[in-house]
Design an enzyme around this catalytic site. Structure first.
Site, short mmCIF file in Angstrom:
data_model
loop_
_atom_site.label_atom_id
_atom_site.label_comp_id
_atom_site.label_asym_id
_atom_site.label_seq_id
_atom_site.Cartn_x
_atom_site.Cartn_y
_atom_site.Cartn_z
N LYS A 54 -3.53 11.01 5.36
CA LYS A 54 -4.55 10.64 5.74
C LYS A 54 -4.21 10.36 7.11
O LYS A 54 -5.04 10.53 7.64
CB LYS A 54 -3.64 8.82 5.27
CG LYS A 54 -4.28 8.49 4.09
CD LYS A 54 -3.43 7.46 3.60
CE LYS A 54 -3.89 7.08 2.56
NZ LYS A 54 -2.83 5.60 1.37
N GLN A 98 0.20 0.85 3.98
CA GLN A 98 0.85 1.55 2.80
C GLN A 98 1.60 0.96 1.94
O GLN A 98 2.79 0.42 2.33
CB GLN A 98 1.78 2.86 3.14
CG GLN A 98 1.90 4.11 2.37
CD GLN A 98 0.66 5.16 1.73
OE1 GLN A 98 -0.35 4.63 2.25
NE2 GLN A 98 0.88 4.92 0.21
N ASP A 121 -8.71 -0.64 2.89
CA ASP A 121 -8.24 -0.41 1.36
C ASP A 121 -9.07 -1.41 1.16
O ASP A 121 -9.35 -1.29 -0.60
CB ASP A 121 -6.93 -0.72 1.21
CG ASP A 121 -6.01 0.45 1.34
OD1 ASP A 121 -7.00 1.39 0.91
OD2 ASP A 121 -4.72 0.31 1.33
#
Ligand code: NAP
Length: 287
Positions: A54, A98, A121
Site C-alpha cells: 500500500k 491495518q 477503508d
C-alpha cells in the site's frame, strides 16, 4: 464455450495511471499533496507485506507516505492517542488501521476514531451509514473494486439479478449496497441460505465473497452469467478463490480469475479513496 476473463490487473493499472494524473492536478490546484497514513501495530508478516505494498503504491501515485509503525505491545490508549493525532493532522488525508491488530487490542473503538472524511477503508459506523443512505462518503475498497470491474467490462447490472454470497461487513454487505444503489436487484445469500445453487442460478451476476474454496461450481451458474470471485485461498498450488474456476468458466460468460481478478483492485481503490478523502477535506475546509 469458455468464458471471457476479466483482467483485474489491467483495470487496476488503468485506475492507478488515471489517479496519478488526478493527484498531480489536485496538487497543482490546491497545493495539497494527498497523504496516506497506514498504521501497523506489531510484526504480523502478512500485514507487513500488505502495508508495504500500500505504501509503495501510494508513493507511485504521487501521494505522501505517512506510515506509522507501533510495537506489538502498544497499549489501547497509545494506539488511540496516535489515531487522534492523525485525525487532527491536516497533512494526513487518509488513515488506514491495518487489521488484524494484536489480540490485546479491541479494534472496534480504534476504527471509530477515524473521521469519516479520512476513513479510506470505509469501515466506520459513519461511513457505513453514509453508504446506506447513499450520501457522499468513502466506500470500502474491495466492494468498490468489484463495481469498477463490472463497469470496466460494461456488465449491464442495472435492473439485473445479482446474487452476492456472503454478508460480511468488509465485503458482502457493502458490495450489495453499492449494487442496490446502482439499481441492481440484489439477493444476499449466506450460510443459512436454502439451496444456494438454485438461488445462484437465478443470477445474471454472482459475487462470491464466502471464504470457502471452490464453493461455486458450474451447477450454480446460469449460462452466460458474470461471476466475480472475491475469495482468496493460499494453498500449495498457489492462490485460488471461492469459485471452481475451471468448471465455472465452461458455463459463465465473464469471470474473474484468482489471482489477477478482484485482488489487484483493492489497493487501486484504496488510492482512489485517499484522493477522494483529500478532495472531501478540501471541500469541507472551503465551507
Ligand atoms: P467472512 O467475514 O468470513 O464472511 C463470509 C460470509 O460467507 C459470511 O456471511 C458467511 O455466512 C458466508 N458463508 C460462509 N460459508 C458459506 C456457505 N457454505 N454458503 C453460503 N454462505 C457462506 O469473509 P469476508 O471477509 O467477507 O471474505 C470473504 C472472502 O473474500 C475470503 O476468502 C477473503 O479472504 C476474501 N477477501 C478478499 C479480498 C480481496 O482483496 N480480494 C478482500 C477481502 C476479503 P454467515 O454470515 O451466515 O456466517
Amino acid at each position: 464455450m469458455a468464458a471471457a476473463i476479466i483482467d483485474g490487473r489491467a483495470v487496476a493499472a488503468r485506475v492507478r495511471e488515471n489517479l496519478k494524473e488526478e493527484v498531480a492536478a489536485f496538487h497543482a490546484k490546491t497545493g495539497i499533496q494527498p497523504g496516506l497514513a497506514t498504521v501497523l501495530v506489531g510484526e504480523d508478516p502478512a500485514s507487513e507485506v500488505y502495508v508495504a505494498s500500500k505504501r509503495r503504491s501510494s508513493v507511485a501515485a504521487g501521494m505522501a507516505d505517512l506510515h506509522q509503525h507501533l510495537p506489538a505491545d502498544t497499549s489501547q490508549a497509545d494506539v488511540e492517542r496516535l489515531l487522534r493525532e492523525l485525525a487532527a493532522d491536516p497533512a494526513v488525508s487518509g488513515i488506514l488501521l491495518q487489521l488484524p491488530v494484536p489480540a490485546h487490542l479491541d479494534p472496534a473503538p480504534l476504527i471509530e476514531l477515524i473521521p469519516f472524511e479520512k476513513d479510506v477503508d470505509g469501515l466506520t459506523t459513519q461511513s457505513v451509514g453514509l453508504l446506506a443512505q447513499k450520501k457522499p462518503g468513502l466506500r470500502p475498497c474491495t466492494p468498490s473494486g468489484v463495481i469498477e470491474l463490472l463497469d470496466a467490462y460494461d456488465v449491464p447490472f442495472e435492473g439485473a439479478n445479482v446474487v452476492v454470497i456472503g454478508r460480511s461487513e468488509l465485503v458482502g454487505r457493502p458490495v450489495a449496497q453499492l449494487l442496490v444503489n446502482r439499481n441492481a436487484t440484489v439477493t444476499i445469500a449466506h450460510s443459512r441460505t436454502r439451496d444456494l445453487a438454485a438461488v445462484c442460478r437465478t443470477a445474471d451476476v454472482i459475487v462470491a465473497a464466502v471464504g470457502v474454496k471452490g464453493l461455486v461450481t458450474a451447477d450454480f451458474v446460469k449460462p452466460g452469467a458474470t461471476v466475480i470471485d472475491v475469495g482468496i485461498h493460499r494453498g500449495p498450488e498457489g492462490l485460488s478463490g471461492d469459485v471452481d474456476f475451471a468448471g465455472v468458466s465452461e458455463v459463465a460468460g465473464l469471470i474473474t480469475p484468482v489471482p489477477g481478478g478482484v485482488g489487484p483492485m483493492t489497493i487501486a481503490m484504496l488510492l482512489s479513496n485517499t484522493l477522494r478523502a483529500a478532495e472531501l477535506q478540501y471541500q469541507l475546509a472551503q465551507q
